[in-house]
Enzyme design. Sequence first.
Site, PDB file in Angstrom:
ATOM      1  N   LYS A 111       0.864  -1.178   0.000  1.00  0.00           N
ATOM      2  CA  LYS A 111       0.000   0.000   0.000  1.00  0.00           C
ATOM      3  C   LYS A 111       0.899   1.227   0.000  1.00  0.00           C
ATOM      4  O   LYS A 111       1.676   1.447   0.931  1.00  0.00           O
ATOM      5  CB  LYS A 111      -0.915   0.018   1.217  1.00  0.00           C
ATOM      6  CG  LYS A 111      -1.769   1.279   1.281  1.00  0.00           C
ATOM      7  CD  LYS A 111      -2.398   1.488   2.640  1.00  0.00           C
ATOM      8  CE  LYS A 111      -2.959   2.892   2.759  1.00  0.00           C
ATOM      9  NZ  LYS A 111      -3.445   3.210   4.115  1.00  0.00           N
ATOM     10  N   GLY A 172      -7.880   9.115  10.191  1.00  0.00           N
ATOM     11  CA  GLY A 172      -8.150   9.153  11.620  1.00  0.00           C
ATOM     12  C   GLY A 172      -9.222  10.124  12.056  1.00  0.00           C
ATOM     13  O   GLY A 172      -9.502  10.240  13.255  1.00  0.00           O
ATOM     14  N   ASN A 220      -8.366   1.523  10.247  1.00  0.00           N
ATOM     15  CA  ASN A 220      -7.573   1.188  11.418  1.00  0.00           C
ATOM     16  C   ASN A 220      -8.115   1.918  12.649  1.00  0.00           C
ATOM     17  O   ASN A 220      -8.617   1.323  13.594  1.00  0.00           O
ATOM     18  CB  ASN A 220      -6.111   1.524  11.181  1.00  0.00           C
ATOM     19  CG  ASN A 220      -5.187   1.052  12.299  1.00  0.00           C
ATOM     20  OD1 ASN A 220      -4.002   1.335  12.294  1.00  0.00           O
ATOM     21  ND2 ASN A 220      -5.687   0.340  13.280  1.00  0.00           N
ATOM     22  N   THR A 221      -8.054   3.260  12.630  1.00  0.00           N
ATOM     23  CA  THR A 221      -8.433   4.046  13.799  1.00  0.00           C
ATOM     24  C   THR A 221      -9.863   3.785  14.247  1.00  0.00           C
ATOM     25  O   THR A 221     -10.149   3.738  15.453  1.00  0.00           O
ATOM     26  CB  THR A 221      -8.243   5.544  13.518  1.00  0.00           C
ATOM     27  OG1 THR A 221      -6.917   5.779  13.060  1.00  0.00           O
ATOM     28  CG2 THR A 221      -8.485   6.371  14.770  1.00  0.00           C
TER      29      THR A 221
END
Length: 269
Positions: A111, A172, A220-221
């Site tokens: 990525k 995020g 993710n976050t």
Amino acid sequence: MSSVPEFRTQTDDSFRIGDRTFHSRLLVGTGKYRDLEETRRAVEASGAEIVTVAIRRTNIGQNPDEPSLLDVLPPDRYTYLPNTAGCYSAEDAVRTCRLARELLDGHTLVKLEVLGDEKTLFPDVVETLKAAETLIAESFEVMVYTNDDPIMAKRFEEMGCVAVMPLAAPIGSGLGIRNPYNILTIVENASVPILVDAGVGTASDAAIAMELGCDGVLMNTAIAGAKDPVLMASAMKKAIEAGREAYLAGRIPKKRFASASSPLDGLFF
């Protein structure tokens, strides 16, 4: 006897990235958890097959005396997606991908993200283009993080990226999809997988991305930062599946006014 209509289950609906086939359309990051055990539990609850790892921040063998992510998420069970998080130049990103290939025994699926500044973490598209060109020439399979510009998304596809990953909102931020029509345009014009990357905050955001026709979502976050990461991972798994099924089913058109659920013909009055 009447036949039972066939139901198209989620497991029937695989997709390809490069020459690899996957069934889970949820890709998850491995950072920001309290410890490796929580990482393991959350990833398992998500049902993800692809896990992304920040090579500059996570031990996958660089430090032999420290706990390794490979111990809790074995590579024979998960497809690792090394990422270039924290890179602000094409040179740094390329160097990081080369390191990942060395650490993971020739692994070429990566990525690519090259950031523009520390405040917004928006991509530096010019540096990303330079890095992608180099990596593709070196036979890397590049999944590229970019902004939600349909023109740039197509450019990355045409140069040979195996997947394009437009942001939904800043990394995020948890703001959800800010420009759904841009994402929709990217999806409609693409012949490679389109995966929303960055900005998802909760399950409904993931479902919306899938309802727009995206091939998957990377996050993710939204999971690691939740009060209960394992439970949120489970919620995200369900949201991805529900959004995908809704897309395949075909939603009703939006209307300005109400319409009766039942026909008026044949009423007894």
